[in-house]
Design an enzyme around this catalytic site. Structure first.
Site, PDB file in Angstrom:
ATOM      1  CB  SER A 233       7.054   0.499   5.318  1.00  0.00           C
ATOM      2  OG  SER A 233       6.443  -0.132   6.410  1.00  0.00           O
ATOM      3  CG  HIS A 263       2.003  -0.867   4.289  1.00  0.00           C
ATOM      4  ND1 HIS A 263       1.947  -1.503   5.411  1.00  0.00           N
ATOM      5  CD2 HIS A 263       3.477  -0.553   4.442  1.00  0.00           C
ATOM      6  CE1 HIS A 263       3.258  -1.792   5.995  1.00  0.00           C
ATOM      7  NE2 HIS A 263       3.895  -1.226   5.315  1.00  0.00           N
ATOM      8  CG  HIS A 309      -2.009  -8.608   8.242  1.00  0.00           C
ATOM      9  ND1 HIS A 309      -0.886  -9.197   8.176  1.00  0.00           N
ATOM     10  CD2 HIS A 309      -1.850  -7.499   8.732  1.00  0.00           C
ATOM     11  CE1 HIS A 309       0.054  -8.365   8.465  1.00  0.00           C
ATOM     12  NE2 HIS A 309      -0.336  -6.900   8.996  1.00  0.00           N
TER      13      HIS A 309
HETATM   14  N1  HAX Z   1     -11.387  -6.828   1.081  1.00  0.00           N
HETATM   15  C1  HAX Z   1     -11.722  -7.368  -0.114  1.00  0.00           C
HETATM   16  N2  HAX Z   1     -10.842  -8.200  -0.585  1.00  0.00           N
HETATM   17  C2  HAX Z   1      -9.608  -8.629   0.154  1.00  0.00           C
HETATM   18  C3  HAX Z   1      -9.774  -8.444   1.345  1.00  0.00           C
HETATM   19  C4  HAX Z   1     -10.650  -7.326   1.927  1.00  0.00           C
HETATM   20  N3  HAX Z   1     -10.310  -6.624   3.172  1.00  0.00           N
HETATM   21  N4  HAX Z   1      -8.643  -8.759   2.121  1.00  0.00           N
HETATM   22  C5  HAX Z   1      -8.026  -9.511   0.974  1.00  0.00           C
HETATM   23  N5  HAX Z   1      -8.752  -9.429  -0.263  1.00  0.00           N
HETATM   24  C6  HAX Z   1      -8.583 -10.173  -1.397  1.00  0.00           C
HETATM   25  C7  HAX Z   1      -7.380  -9.676  -2.056  1.00  0.00           C
HETATM   26  O1  HAX Z   1      -7.574  -8.263  -2.753  1.00  0.00           O
HETATM   27  C8  HAX Z   1      -6.919 -10.776  -3.010  1.00  0.00           C
HETATM   28  O2  HAX Z   1      -7.811 -10.686  -4.065  1.00  0.00           O
HETATM   29  P1  HAX Z   1      -7.289 -10.951  -5.564  1.00  0.00           P
HETATM   30  O3  HAX Z   1      -6.834 -12.567  -5.558  1.00  0.00           O
HETATM   31  O4  HAX Z   1      -8.246 -10.810  -6.540  1.00  0.00           O
HETATM   32  O5  HAX Z   1      -6.106  -9.974  -5.895  1.00  0.00           O
HETATM   33  C9  HAX Z   1      -7.467 -12.047  -2.138  1.00  0.00           C
HETATM   34  O6  HAX Z   1      -8.382 -11.533  -1.243  1.00  0.00           O
HETATM   35  C10 HAX Z   1      -6.440 -12.863  -1.316  1.00  0.00           C
HETATM   36  O7  HAX Z   1      -5.718 -12.011  -0.640  1.00  0.00           O
HETATM   37  P2  HAX Z   1      -5.055 -12.445   0.795  1.00  0.00           P
HETATM   38  O8  HAX Z   1      -4.027 -13.508   0.396  1.00  0.00           O
HETATM   39  O9  HAX Z   1      -5.928 -12.760   1.824  1.00  0.00           O
HETATM   40  O10 HAX Z   1      -4.418 -11.146   1.286  1.00  0.00           O
HETATM   41  P3  HAX Z   1      -3.166 -10.459   0.769  1.00  0.00           P
HETATM   42  O11 HAX Z   1      -1.989 -10.867   1.363  1.00  0.00           O
HETATM   43  O12 HAX Z   1      -2.961 -10.490  -0.702  1.00  0.00           O
HETATM   44  O13 HAX Z   1      -3.300  -8.893   1.243  1.00  0.00           O
HETATM   45  C11 HAX Z   1      -3.932  -7.200   2.444  1.00  0.00           C
HETATM   46  C12 HAX Z   1      -3.335  -8.650   2.265  1.00  0.00           C
HETATM   47  C13 HAX Z   1      -3.831  -6.457   3.659  1.00  0.00           C
HETATM   48  C14 HAX Z   1      -3.266  -6.151   1.123  1.00  0.00           C
HETATM   49  C15 HAX Z   1      -5.387  -7.295   1.962  1.00  0.00           C
HETATM   50  O14 HAX Z   1      -6.187  -8.068   2.832  1.00  0.00           O
HETATM   51  C16 HAX Z   1      -6.134  -5.947   1.853  1.00  0.00           C
HETATM   52  O15 HAX Z   1      -6.139  -5.330   0.793  1.00  0.00           O
HETATM   53  N6  HAX Z   1      -6.960  -5.540   3.088  1.00  0.00           N
HETATM   54  C17 HAX Z   1      -7.608  -4.088   2.876  1.00  0.00           C
HETATM   55  C18 HAX Z   1      -6.570  -3.022   3.093  1.00  0.00           C
HETATM   56  C19 HAX Z   1      -5.935  -2.858   4.386  1.00  0.00           C
HETATM   57  O16 HAX Z   1      -6.614  -3.053   5.542  1.00  0.00           O
HETATM   58  N7  HAX Z   1      -4.651  -2.808   4.524  1.00  0.00           N
HETATM   59  C20 HAX Z   1      -3.888  -2.817   5.689  1.00  0.00           C
HETATM   60  C21 HAX Z   1      -3.123  -4.031   6.329  1.00  0.00           C
HETATM   61  C22 HAX Z   1      -2.373  -3.579   7.220  1.00  0.00           C
HETATM   62  C23 HAX Z   1      -1.144  -2.803   7.079  1.00  0.00           C
HETATM   63  O17 HAX Z   1      -0.102  -3.072   6.492  1.00  0.00           O
HETATM   64  N8  HAX Z   1      -1.063  -1.693   7.915  1.00  0.00           N
HETATM   65  O18 HAX Z   1      -0.232  -0.932   7.372  1.00  0.00           O
END
Ligand code: HAX
Length: 429
Positions: A233, A263, A309
């Site tokens: 954002s 997000h 995260h």
């Molecule tokens: N559950 C399952 N899989 C997860 C995970 C979770 N909570 N967190 C990470 N992973 C997976 C990712 O999807 C990624 O898989 P692929 O390679 O197959 O695509 C892998 O683990 C590596 O991810 P990462 O490098 O650890 O994390 P990213 O930087 O790619 O993603 C995210 C960060 C926040 C998007 C991710 O942890 C996620 O999707 N979490 C769940 C959703 C969430 O809580 N989002 C809110 C985040 C905080 C925020 O921005 N709030 O606004």
């Protein structure tokens, strides 16, 4: 000129000089490397912009102007806005002046309500909220002054005025969306004598007999205020603002990114996940049941919302603040109890998945259960609360960028063919 504006105005020459001198004297210093994996990996970890309002060291979590968020949980959101912009917390007089200024700008024009009323009843609350901000663009002082030939040195001044106008109105817009979208009855008028959190809590119309919901709203708006510049954002808003689109365009655009489930929408998803476990197991699940459910979620190719995260590598201190709030005010609430049990179980499950870099809870893991406890059960609404707060950080960053005179953002994309050639050239070296 208001106290806050005067204080910021004094900082503008310093901000501008620092930017110019940095580029002139240290412009060639290398900070990041870009690999093929970076191009395909969402530019993760590339240091690509400057943001002074806040930072997120992976091992500490959010610092607002260098202060840990965990030490700011007793501050009002208005105080945080002051801090974001100036690096200082306001004294009593400065806070009162800021609150008075916000109250004077709080009136939302009727045409905004008319547009919201015309939207389909099935609209997502975030679509309604962001539309309201966009509709308000009609009020932009930046655009009016730009059209009249504003000098570049004055951009920050007009951006400041727009930020004040916007932030002043968001609590009322948010509460209006809540009451309209979820059939809560007529809107409740704003009370200019109340602080933001209290005024918002009142305008939702939710019962608050002991003032705890008001306390939660203050905490909520304080905790979500900013999270450095590279998140979806903030970065989207920064990019839009870099084209000299005004704060209304930039904020609305940035918040459209906040509406994504990876997000800000994670908070709605997160409570949904918790309630899903309660439904599946016919009540608050045991640790074993939660472990199994988390594993099933992963096996189904879904994410466990509220965990992980892109930057953090510890339990998010904002999660801890909400967790502590619940432990103090509603430790026996079923949703809170499940949330706390999830915190015990899920990190251990996620730690076993090698690719997941951060198994710990982020801010979104805890907030929903508290809102639910206080009667705000419409979880598609939760990201609007996040947005009311995050607008402070996004608009503050926008003001600083205009003060700095930062240029249009324009990274370079590559075609697949260009990439193949670059890889072949690298291999030939
Ligand atoms: N559950 C399952 N899989 C997860 C995970 C979770 N909570 N967190 C990470 N992973 C997976 C990712 O999807 C990624 O898989 P692929 O390679 O197959 O695509 C892998 O683990 C590596 O991810 P990462 O490098 O650890 O994390 P990213 O930087 O790619 O993603 C995210 C960060 C926040 C998007 C991710 O942890 C996620 O999707 N979490 C769940 C959703 C969430 O809580 N989002 C809110 C985040 C905080 C925020 O921005 N709030 O606004």
């Amino acid at each position: 000129m208001s106290i806050l504006k005067e204080k910021f105005a004094k900082k503008v020459p310093e901000i501008r000089d620092r930017y110019k001198n940095m580029v002139k004297e240290h412009g060639a210093v290398k900070l990041a490397e870009v690999s093929v994996a970076t191009l395909y990996g969402g530019l993760r970890g590339v240091k690509g912009m400057v943001c002074d309002t806040s930072s997120v060291p992976p091992d500490r979590g959010l610092l607002i102007r260098g202060r840990p968020i965990g030490e700011l949980t007793d501050k009002l959101p208005e105080e945080i806005f002051y801090l974001l912009l100036t690096g200082e917390l306001p004294n009593k007089e400065e806070l009162a002046a800021l609150q008075k200024d916000f109250a004077a700008r709080a009136k939302v024009p009727e045409y905004v309500w008319n547009v919201l009323r015309a939207m389909p009843k099935t609209s997502h609350p975030m679509a309604m909220f962001n539309t309201a901000i966009l509709v308000l663009e009609n009020e932009s002082k930046f655009r009016a002054r730009y059209d009249a030939g504003m000098k570049k040195d004055d951009y920050w001044d007009a951006a400041f005025e727009d930020a004040m106008d916007i932030n002043a109105k968001l609590p009322e817009i948010g509460a209006f969306v809540y009451r309209l979208r979820f059939d809560k009855g007529a809107p409740i008028a704003s009370d200019p004598n109340l602080d933001w959190g209290a005024n918002f809590a009142r305008m939702t119309g939710l019962p608050d007999p002991n003032g705890e919901f008001t306390k939660l709203m203050r905490l909520y708006f304080t905790l979500h205020c900013d999270h450095e510049g590279g998140n979806v954002s903030a970065f989207s808003a920064h990019t839009i603002g870099s084209a000299l689109s005004d704060q209304y365009y930039a904020l609305s655009g940035g918040l459209n990114g906040l509406a994504g489930p990876l997000h800000g929408l994670a908070n709605q998803e997160c409570l949904g996940w918790i309630l899903e476990t309660n439904k599946k197991f016919g009540g608050s699940p045991s640790e074993e049941q939660l472990e199994k459910f988390a594993q099933e979620t992963l096996d189904a190719g879904r994410v466990v919302p509220g965990y992980g995260h892109a930057v953090l590598r510890i339990t998010d201190p904002r999660f801890t603040a909400f967790y502590d709030f619940g432990a103090k005010y509603c430790p026996d609430d079923p949703a809170y109890k499940t949330m706390a049990r999830v915190f015990k179980v899920v990190p251990e499950v996620l730690k076993k998945v090698q690719k997941i870099k951060d198994p710990w809870p982020n801010v979104d893991a805890a907030s929903g259960s508290l809102l639910y406890h206080y009667g705000m059960v419409e979880f598609p609404y939760y990201t609007v609360l996040f947005s009311i707060s995050r607008a402070m950080g996004i608009t503050a960053q926008h003001i600083v960028s205009r003060a700095m005179g930062s240029p249009i953002v324009r990274p370079k994309s590559m075609t697949g063919e260009e990439l193949d050639k670059a890889i072949a050239a690298a291999a030939a070296k």
